[in-house]
Design a protein around this motif. Structure first.
Motif, mmCIF file in Angstrom:
data_model
loop_
_atom_site.group_PDB
_atom_site.id
_atom_site.type_symbol
_atom_site.label_atom_id
_atom_site.label_comp_id
_atom_site.label_asym_id
_atom_site.label_seq_id
_atom_site.Cartn_x
_atom_site.Cartn_y
_atom_site.Cartn_z
ATOM 1 N N GLU A 8 -8.461 13.492 -8.776
ATOM 2 C CA GLU A 8 -9.764 12.830 -8.816
ATOM 3 C C GLU A 8 -9.898 11.894 -10.016
ATOM 4 O O GLU A 8 -10.716 10.976 -9.992
ATOM 5 C CB GLU A 8 -10.876 13.875 -8.843
ATOM 6 N N HIS A 9 -9.065 12.073 -11.039
ATOM 7 C CA HIS A 9 -9.126 11.217 -12.221
ATOM 8 C C HIS A 9 -8.185 10.006 -12.143
ATOM 9 O O HIS A 9 -8.205 9.149 -13.018
ATOM 10 C CB HIS A 9 -8.817 12.032 -13.484
ATOM 11 N N LEU A 10 -7.358 9.927 -11.109
ATOM 12 C CA LEU A 10 -6.406 8.809 -10.981
ATOM 13 C C LEU A 10 -7.060 7.431 -10.937
ATOM 14 O O LEU A 10 -6.551 6.491 -11.560
ATOM 15 C CB LEU A 10 -5.512 9.000 -9.759
ATOM 16 N N ASN A 55 -4.188 10.111 -1.607
ATOM 17 C CA ASN A 55 -4.238 9.098 -2.664
ATOM 18 C C ASN A 55 -3.668 7.796 -2.125
ATOM 19 O O ASN A 55 -2.589 7.787 -1.545
ATOM 20 C CB ASN A 55 -3.408 9.543 -3.873
ATOM 21 N N GLN A 56 -4.358 6.693 -2.342
ATOM 22 C CA GLN A 56 -3.842 5.401 -1.906
ATOM 23 C C GLN A 56 -3.837 4.447 -3.073
ATOM 24 O O GLN A 56 -4.822 4.347 -3.811
ATOM 25 C CB GLN A 56 -4.665 4.801 -0.770
ATOM 26 N N PHE A 59 0.841 -1.187 0.000
ATOM 27 C CA PHE A 59 0.000 0.000 0.000
ATOM 28 C C PHE A 59 0.878 1.238 0.000
ATOM 29 O O PHE A 59 1.853 1.299 0.744
ATOM 30 C CB PHE A 59 -0.897 0.040 1.238
ATOM 31 N N ALA A 60 0.546 2.213 -0.803
ATOM 32 C CA ALA A 60 1.234 3.503 -0.806
ATOM 33 C C ALA A 60 0.172 4.580 -0.619
ATOM 34 O O ALA A 60 -0.818 4.608 -1.341
ATOM 35 C CB ALA A 60 1.972 3.720 -2.115
ATOM 36 N N VAL A 113 -8.856 7.971 -4.147
ATOM 37 C CA VAL A 113 -8.490 9.362 -3.956
ATOM 38 C C VAL A 113 -9.563 10.057 -3.129
ATOM 39 O O VAL A 113 -10.752 9.872 -3.365
ATOM 40 C CB VAL A 113 -8.342 10.085 -5.318
ATOM 41 N N SER A 114 -9.111 10.840 -2.180
ATOM 42 C CA SER A 114 -10.012 11.677 -1.395
ATOM 43 C C SER A 114 -9.485 13.101 -1.467
ATOM 44 O O SER A 114 -8.349 13.359 -1.059
ATOM 45 C CB SER A 114 -10.040 11.198 0.058
ATOM 46 N N VAL A 115 -10.259 14.019 -2.021
ATOM 47 C CA VAL A 115 -9.859 15.421 -2.120
ATOM 48 C C VAL A 115 -10.756 16.240 -1.205
ATOM 49 O O VAL A 115 -11.976 16.151 -1.272
ATOM 50 C CB VAL A 115 -9.959 15.925 -3.574
#
Length: 94
Positions: free
Chosen positions: A35-37, A88-89, A19-20, A60-62
């Motif tokens: 948000e597009h990742l 981002n994870q 996990f990163a 992703v959480s923005v």
């Protein structure tokens, strides 16, 4: 492992799966790109020698306007202060 970039931090944990998590202050354009990742998971997590098993994920959480939660920026950016926090994870197994 913990990496501190000043404007962002990254934490890498696990063996398999790995996990990163990257948390960063960003401007509006960076928040939108983040948000597009998840839609690019297959391309972004292509790793030589990894056999995908379908469990690979990018989340992703923005959070916009959460200045108190944005990591302090040691660098001066021409665009000004960060306006959003992006968490981002990525997780890969295999």
């Amino acid at each position: 492992m913990h990496l501190d970039y000043g404007f962002a931090e990254a934490r890498v944990t696990g063996g398999i799966p790995t996990f990163a998590t990257v948390t960063a202050g960003t401007d509006e354009a960076g928040a939108t790109r983040g948000e597009h990742l998840p839609g690019q998971t297959g391309v972004l997590l292509t790793v030589p020698g990894l056999r995908p098993d379908g469990q690979e994920r990018i989340t992703v959480s923005v959070t916009r306007g959460a200045r108190s939660e944005i990591p302090a920026c040691r660098c001066q950016r021409s665009a000004g202060s960060p306006v959003a926090k992006s968490a981002n994870q990525a997780s890969i197994s295999g």
